[in-house]
Design an enzyme around this catalytic site. Structure first.
Site, short mmCIF file in Angstrom:
data_model
loop_
_atom_site.label_atom_id
_atom_site.label_comp_id
_atom_site.label_asym_id
_atom_site.label_seq_id
_atom_site.Cartn_x
_atom_site.Cartn_y
_atom_site.Cartn_z
N ASP A 200 10.17 -14.47 -31.81
CA ASP A 200 8.69 -14.68 -31.71
C ASP A 200 8.18 -14.46 -30.11
O ASP A 200 8.65 -14.83 -28.98
CB ASP A 200 8.20 -16.18 -31.75
CG ASP A 200 6.74 -16.33 -31.54
OD1 ASP A 200 6.02 -15.74 -30.97
OD2 ASP A 200 5.89 -16.98 -32.52
N HIS A 201 7.61 -12.84 -30.07
CA HIS A 201 7.49 -12.44 -28.60
C HIS A 201 6.69 -13.29 -27.76
O HIS A 201 6.81 -13.12 -26.47
CB HIS A 201 7.06 -11.06 -28.68
CG HIS A 201 5.75 -10.78 -29.02
ND1 HIS A 201 5.05 -11.04 -30.15
CD2 HIS A 201 4.61 -10.45 -28.14
CE1 HIS A 201 3.72 -10.86 -30.03
NE2 HIS A 201 3.41 -10.50 -28.76
N HIS A 263 3.09 -17.53 -33.47
CA HIS A 263 2.72 -17.76 -31.89
C HIS A 263 2.06 -18.87 -31.31
O HIS A 263 2.43 -19.70 -30.48
CB HIS A 263 1.89 -16.61 -31.42
CG HIS A 263 2.56 -15.10 -31.94
ND1 HIS A 263 3.90 -14.89 -31.92
CD2 HIS A 263 1.84 -14.13 -32.44
CE1 HIS A 263 3.79 -13.78 -32.53
NE2 HIS A 263 2.80 -13.20 -32.81
C1 BG6 Z 1 1.54 -9.89 -33.24
C2 BG6 Z 1 0.33 -9.80 -34.29
O1 BG6 Z 1 2.69 -10.50 -33.57
O2 BG6 Z 1 0.89 -10.18 -32.08
C3 BG6 Z 1 -0.79 -8.88 -33.90
O3 BG6 Z 1 0.85 -9.15 -35.41
C4 BG6 Z 1 -1.30 -9.27 -32.41
O4 BG6 Z 1 -1.92 -8.58 -34.75
C5 BG6 Z 1 -0.06 -9.39 -31.64
O5 BG6 Z 1 -2.32 -8.27 -32.08
C6 BG6 Z 1 -0.57 -10.15 -30.39
O6 BG6 Z 1 0.38 -9.99 -29.23
P1 BG6 Z 1 0.14 -10.00 -27.79
O7 BG6 Z 1 1.38 -10.02 -26.98
O8 BG6 Z 1 -0.77 -8.57 -27.50
O9 BG6 Z 1 -0.76 -11.21 -27.64
#
Ligand code: BG6
Length: 509
Positions: A200-201, A263
């Site tokens: 989960d990044h 997230h």
């Molecule tokens: C991804 C989603 O996991 O996270 C995207 O699939 C979203 O829809 C993105 O835009 C958002 O990531 P960050 O790091 O830009 O907040």
């Protein structure tokens, strides 16, 4: 096997955090995520001298391209997406150890070829090289890849040694409880849990890690961190972007699956969990799971709001509504915005609502956790002359990363007037702005074998267990109850009503 002489550029790679020689194999090598995030992450790790010596990058994909063509793809991805400019010195270190294997995901013979390819790398390097498989493909091929890693014995490579095979799995980890369980079953049929790194990044973001530091490295928060002092918690993950060219994917996903279940729930878990007994991966993950289990079932009739964006203006530009975007069904029932009220039934949080919201095409891109404290008794500074705000501690996860606290202060002058004042800490002013990207941290951690910032199997299932009944209720309802908000706004009125029911209002981040 003879030691191969080191390239001069690799001599000084001594700063690495103890990762053994590693070959990162990316499944889905010509995909979007590989270009946008994974290759730039590897490049920046190289630039920071954080890659282990004898690092190799292997692209794996269906397209029959040469090593050279893959290197060119990688170089142009770095030029376009890396936070640092492409420097020949750094690129040279990786390029000469970047190769490509073409093959299907369901083709056992191709995986045998991959196994040979990795064996040759070991031979060239003169020692056992840790294989780190990164599954960055559409979820439909997760299972065949895992099965083939099993049948080719790659999954068991060096098992029992610290540099055993490891597998990173990208999101989405299932689309409901049943599919997540199914995926976990496929995984455990082939791998041991300690070999698995579910991404989960958000967990790789600096500010998300800072949450734990703020909570547990400071003594002033813990005594206040409970239902006696905190009135409510609001977690906002808003984006300016719409679905763009990802309509096909998004129609199957929606805000709940795309942002909330994964997230946003990670932010909930880290904000609300009990102090872990240590910083060990398992100690932290145990506390997160315990917290997720204490969350009460969500009532689809009471605790939620969903909506789609309609036409509107963002940064002076007119943007189309969701239904007008490419690849979206005429009567789509997919939400681009979701707001949820969570109740956590444990000693610390009972009675403190956690409000979550996430949407595309909103007023501003911001991720923040706002902890709102109870008001003081209204005996002293009550009445018209006093402008009093709720004390709010907000963790600004992105952008403009930092932390702020809203207090009430006296306006200088001969009469007693009050005004909210803000104390702020900003990463960019304190530490400079060259923060690593989430994927850099996560790829490095997996190479080292640190799973703290990854999702455990039971954690993924617990979160799906909470959201699956709601997903089913929304699916059955179609467009019934779907609200609307103008692109560029702070969301729909049904989400305001959700908070108004408990006398709360959304904060404007
Ligand atoms: C991804 C989603 O996991 O996270 C995207 O699939 C979203 O829809 C993105 O835009 C958002 O990531 P960050 O790091 O830009 O907040």
């Amino acid at each position: 096997m003879a030691e191969t002489p080191r390239h001069p550029f690799l001599q000084d790679l001594s700063k690495h955090r103890g990762a053994p020689p590693t070959a990162v194999v990316i499944f889905g090598a010509s995909g979007d995520l590989t270009a946008r995030k994974l290759i730039p992450a590897v490049y920046n790790l190289a630039a920071d001298n954080l890659l282990p010596p004898d690092f190799h990058l292997v692209g794996y994909g269906r397209k029959p391209i040469t090593d050279e063509a893959f290197r060119e793809l990688a170089a142009s991805a770095i030029k376009e997406f890396s936070r640092r400019e492409l420097s020949d010195d750094v690129w040279f270190r990786i390029a000469e150890r970047t190769t490509y294997v073409a093959g299907g995901y369901d083709d056992p013979a191709a995986f045998d070829r991959l196994a040979d390819h990795l064996a040759k790398i070991d031979e060239k390097v003169g020692r056992e090289v840790q294989p780190l498989f990164y599954i960055s493909t559409p979820p439909s091929v997760f299972a065949p890849i895992l099965e083939n890693l099993g049948s080719s014995n790659l999954a068991k490579k060096y098992l029992g040694k610290p540099h055993h095979a490891k597998v990173i799995i990208e999101k989405p980890f299932g689309r409901d409880l049943e599919s997540a369980r199914e995926l976990n079953k496929t995984i455990t049929g082939v791998l041991e849990e300690h070999q698995v790194y579910r991404i989960d990044h958000y967990l790789g973001k600096e500010t998300v890690q800072d949450l734990l530091v703020q909570r547990f490295a400071n003594s002033i928060f813990e005594p206040l961190w409970n239902r006696n002092f905190i009135d409510n918690v609001q977690i906002t993950v808003s984006e300016e972007v719409g679905v763009g060219t990802r309509g096909g994917y998004y129609e199957q996903s929606g805000a709940l699956r795309d942002m909330i279940q994964n997230h946003t729930m990670q932010l909930v878990a880290l904000t609300a969990m009990e102090p872990p007994v240590s910083l060990d991966a398992e100690a932290i993950r145990d506390e997160k799971v315990k917290l997720l289990r204490a969350i009460q079932p969500i009532d689809p009739a009471v605790d939620v709001a969903r909506a789609q964006y309609a036409e509107g203006m963002i940064a002076g530009k007119s943007e189309p509504g969701y239904l007008e975007e490419e690849g979206i069904a005429e009567q789509s029932g997919t939400e681009t915005y979701a707001a949820i009220k969570l109740s956590i039934n444990n000693w610390r949080w009972q009675g403190v609502p956690f409000y979550l919201r996430s949407g595309k095409r909103m007023a501003r891109r911001v991720t923040e956790i706002a902890v709102q404290f109870k008001r003081p008794p209204g005996t002293l500074f009550a009445g018209g002359g006093f402008d009093l705000a709720t004390n709010t501690l907000s963790f600004q996860i992105q952008p403009d990363e930092g932390l702020s606290l809203i207090l009430n202060g006296k306006v200088p002058g001969l009469e007693t007037r009050t005004q909210p004042v803000k104390m702020s800490f900003r990463y960019s002013t304190t530490f400079g702005s060259n923060t690593p990207e989430a994927y850099e941290r996560l790829v490095l951690d997996a190479m080292i074998g640190d799973s703290t910032l990854f999702i455990r199997g039971d954690e993924a299932e617990t979160s799906w267990k909470l959201y699956t009944p709601l997903l089913e209720a929304w699916e059955a309802a179609g467009r019934d109850g779907m609200g609307e908000y103008a692109a560029g706004s702070w969301g729909p009125s049904n989400a305001d009503a959700l908070l108004a029911a408990t006398d709360h209002v959304w904060r404007k981040p």
